[in-house]
Design a protein around this motif. Structure first.
Motif, PDB file in Angstrom:
ATOM      1  N   PRO A  90      -1.641 -15.378 -21.139  1.00 21.85           N
ATOM      2  CA  PRO A  90      -0.666 -16.045 -20.652  1.00 21.85           C
ATOM      3  C   PRO A  90       0.055 -17.078 -21.778  1.00 21.85           C
ATOM      4  O   PRO A  90      -0.511 -17.990 -22.439  1.00 21.85           O
ATOM      5  N   HIS A  91       1.314 -17.014 -21.753  1.00 21.03           N
ATOM      6  CA  HIS A  91       2.046 -17.796 -22.558  1.00 21.03           C
ATOM      7  C   HIS A  91       2.910 -18.786 -21.898  1.00 21.03           C
ATOM      8  O   HIS A  91       3.830 -19.719 -22.395  1.00 21.03           O
ATOM      9  N   GLY A  92       2.616 -19.166 -20.684  1.00 24.99           N
ATOM     10  CA  GLY A  92       3.428 -20.257 -19.897  1.00 24.99           C
ATOM     11  C   GLY A  92       2.288 -21.318 -19.743  1.00 24.99           C
ATOM     12  O   GLY A  92       2.826 -22.702 -20.117  1.00 24.99           O
ATOM     13  N   SER A  93       0.897 -21.277 -20.066  1.00 24.49           N
ATOM     14  CA  SER A  93       0.005 -22.543 -20.195  1.00 24.49           C
ATOM     15  C   SER A  93      -0.999 -21.849 -20.795  1.00 24.49           C
ATOM     16  O   SER A  93      -1.919 -22.817 -21.256  1.00 24.49           O
ATOM     17  N   GLY A  94      -1.093 -20.695 -21.403  1.00 27.08           N
ATOM     18  CA  GLY A  94      -2.277 -20.456 -22.251  1.00 27.08           C
ATOM     19  C   GLY A  94      -3.695 -20.665 -21.102  1.00 27.08           C
ATOM     20  O   GLY A  94      -4.613 -20.957 -21.567  1.00 27.08           O
ATOM     21  N   ASN A  95      -3.472 -19.871 -20.131  1.00 26.85           N
ATOM     22  CA  ASN A  95      -4.396 -20.040 -18.865  1.00 26.85           C
ATOM     23  C   ASN A  95      -4.265 -21.230 -17.998  1.00 26.85           C
ATOM     24  O   ASN A  95      -4.311 -22.247 -18.752  1.00 26.85           O
ATOM     25  N   GLY A 146      -4.659 -22.098 -30.680  1.00 24.65           N
ATOM     26  CA  GLY A 146      -5.065 -23.277 -31.043  1.00 24.65           C
ATOM     27  C   GLY A 146      -4.427 -24.032 -32.146  1.00 24.65           C
ATOM     28  O   GLY A 146      -4.630 -24.880 -32.372  1.00 24.65           O
ATOM     29  N   VAL A 147      -3.544 -23.136 -32.943  1.00 20.41           N
ATOM     30  CA  VAL A 147      -3.052 -23.934 -33.837  1.00 20.41           C
ATOM     31  C   VAL A 147      -1.537 -24.193 -33.133  1.00 20.41           C
ATOM     32  O   VAL A 147      -0.670 -23.387 -32.875  1.00 20.41           O
ATOM     33  N   HIS A 148      -0.948 -25.418 -33.623  1.00 17.54           N
ATOM     34  CA  HIS A 148       0.321 -25.983 -32.866  1.00 17.54           C
ATOM     35  C   HIS A 148       1.373 -26.155 -34.010  1.00 17.54           C
ATOM     36  O   HIS A 148       0.939 -26.780 -35.168  1.00 17.54           O
ATOM     37  N   ASP A 172       8.430 -30.461 -28.906  1.00 17.15           N
ATOM     38  CA  ASP A 172       8.331 -29.205 -28.440  1.00 17.15           C
ATOM     39  C   ASP A 172       7.670 -28.330 -29.626  1.00 17.15           C
ATOM     40  O   ASP A 172       7.770 -28.514 -30.925  1.00 17.15           O
ATOM     41  N   HIS A 173       6.528 -27.894 -29.091  1.00 20.38           N
ATOM     42  CA  HIS A 173       5.556 -26.954 -29.993  1.00 20.38           C
ATOM     43  C   HIS A 173       5.774 -25.273 -29.352  1.00 20.38           C
ATOM     44  O   HIS A 173       5.914 -24.947 -28.553  1.00 20.38           O
ATOM     45  N   VAL A 174       5.112 -24.725 -30.498  1.00 16.04           N
ATOM     46  CA  VAL A 174       4.593 -23.151 -30.160  1.00 16.04           C
ATOM     47  C   VAL A 174       3.157 -23.233 -30.856  1.00 16.04           C
ATOM     48  O   VAL A 174       2.999 -23.505 -31.911  1.00 16.04           O
ATOM     49  N   SER A 175       2.410 -22.729 -30.066  1.00 13.25           N
ATOM     50  CA  SER A 175       0.938 -22.504 -30.446  1.00 13.25           C
ATOM     51  C   SER A 175       0.600 -20.859 -30.555  1.00 13.25           C
ATOM     52  O   SER A 175       1.001 -20.325 -29.433  1.00 13.25           O
ATOM     53  N   ALA A 227      -6.529 -31.804 -26.025  1.00 17.92           N
ATOM     54  CA  ALA A 227      -7.146 -32.238 -24.825  1.00 17.92           C
ATOM     55  C   ALA A 227      -7.033 -31.379 -23.603  1.00 17.92           C
ATOM     56  O   ALA A 227      -7.785 -31.270 -22.595  1.00 17.92           O
ATOM     57  N   LEU A 228      -5.958 -30.729 -23.423  1.00 20.98           N
ATOM     58  CA  LEU A 228      -5.403 -29.910 -22.123  1.00 20.98           C
ATOM     59  C   LEU A 228      -6.008 -28.283 -22.644  1.00 20.98           C
ATOM     60  O   LEU A 228      -5.754 -27.631 -21.894  1.00 20.98           O
ATOM     61  N   GLN A 229      -6.577 -28.199 -23.756  1.00 21.77           N
ATOM     62  CA  GLN A 229      -6.989 -26.957 -24.225  1.00 21.77           C
ATOM     63  C   GLN A 229      -5.823 -25.936 -24.139  1.00 21.77           C
ATOM     64  O   GLN A 229      -5.887 -24.737 -23.795  1.00 21.77           O
ATOM     65  N   VAL A 230      -4.748 -26.033 -24.475  1.00 20.96           N
ATOM     66  CA  VAL A 230      -3.494 -25.386 -24.624  1.00 20.96           C
ATOM     67  C   VAL A 230      -3.558 -24.676 -26.001  1.00 20.96           C
ATOM     68  O   VAL A 230      -3.563 -25.276 -26.895  1.00 20.96           O
TER      69      VAL A 230
END
Length: 340
Positions: free
Chosen positions: A61-66, A143-145, A137-140, A190-193
């Motif tokens: 999932p690329h909307g929230s990474g689950n 786990g690397v942001h 704004d990030h792209v991950s 913290a949100l495990q994104v």
């Protein structure tokens, strides 16, 4: 419609929606097996649907990474703030409930002013944290942001509204408070994104950065930011999100945006009246400004226009690029046109 592919309407169930997508792919490419790599939301209403489609197809999932993690649904603003508290990060004082009895004691201690908002929404109705608001704004990937752009909102009380967006200004990394990016990345952890695009709104309070909310998608604004971001940094959050599907391309992205070669601004247009449009001479004048890059609007002759009081009643976004002095002069001209 792009590259021969057509829009697919959402069906009554996720399974039926996925089947409609696959049917469309089979019709478009009957001689080859088209493999879906990801389902990426383009705006807030598509985030949950993109997650559900991704889970159904076994995609990342690329909307929230689950959508869910140990703390609950990470799209939920209440869940976000509780996760920050648990991680020792600055969070807002808040309480969540569906009945007055659930919240009355806490609100009595909190006092005024306070903000009431739904746990999931797009568009801000009010915010009383002290300090300048930033967008990070990030792209991950795994786990690397990577930070793809930082912005700052310019707002003002207008038309009887607490605030109206006037502009969104891109910032070079050196213009941001040094802890802003590290705090936002700590929020994502913290949100495990772990994967995909995120659009975080953060206030720099006297106590340091504090999350307003993080949206599990790329920046909105109807995509008006894309060309400006590409001009300033060589990429955009949209491009970087696609790059994040490939490890080599993701690794090639810079950790933070490169230095800008020029200046830019997204101007939120303001309507001081309501009615039906009979002509658009102001838009034509704007297109002739020295720093004009793009105009994004759905307004044309015959359109109904409301007085601008929030993000949903903005009659257009004007994208400017050039020298700071010329941008200021052109914005002054735009504001004069609006008042006329």
């Amino acid at each position: 419609i792009r590259d021969g592919y057509e829009a697919v309407e959402e069906q009554a169930s996720i399974a039926a929606t996925v089947e409609a997508i696959q049917d469309q792919l089979r019709r478009t490419s009957p001689s080859s097996a088209t493999v879906l790599s990801a389902c990426i939301p383009g705006s807030e209403p598509g985030v949950q649907l993109a997650d559900l489609i991704s889970l159904h197809l076994g995609l990342l999932p690329h909307g929230s990474g689950n959508a869910t993690f140990a703390g609950g649904d990470r799209r939920n603003k209440h869940v976000q703030q509780k996760a920050l508290e648990k991680s020792g990060l600055r969070a807002v004082r808040e309480v969540c409930g569906s009945k007055w009895q659930d919240v009355k004691d806490f609100l009595g201690d909190l006092g005024l002013p306070m903000v009431v908002k739904p746990v999931q929404s797009a568009g801000t109705d009010g915010e009383f944290l002290a300090g300048q608001e930033y967008v990070v704004d990030h792209v991950s990937r795994n786990g690397v942001h990577k930070t793809v752009m930082t912005w700052v909102y310019e707002k003002k009380a207008l038309n009887g509204s607490t605030f109206v967006y006037l502009a969104t200004r891109p910032l070079e990394t050196k213009e941001c408070p040094p802890e802003m990016i590290s705090y936002t990345r700590a929020v994502l952890d913290a949100l495990q994104v772990r994967n995909g695009a995120t659009h975080a709104e953060v206030k720099m309070t006297p106590d340091g950065p504090c999350l307003v909310e993080v949206n599990m998608r790329m920046m909105g604004a109807n995509g008006a930011f894309i060309s400006l971001a590409r001009l300033l940094t060589g990429t955009s959050q949209v491009d970087a999100t696609l790059d994040s599907l490939n490890q080599k391309r993701f690794d090639a992205l810079p950790d933070v945006p490169r230095a800008f070669g020029t200046s830019g601004l997204m101007v939120s247009l303001v309507s001081y009246s309501a009615g039906t449009v009979t002509s658009t001479p102001g838009y034509e004048r704007m297109k002739k400004l020295a720093t004009f890059l793009e105009l994004h609007t759905s307004i044309s002759c015959g359109s109904a226009v409301a007085m601008t009081v929030d993000v949903f009643t903005i009659p257009g976004l004007l994208v400017l690029a050039g020298s700071n002095d010329q941008i200021r002069a052109d914005v002054a001209e735009v504001r004069r046109l609006e008042e006329e």
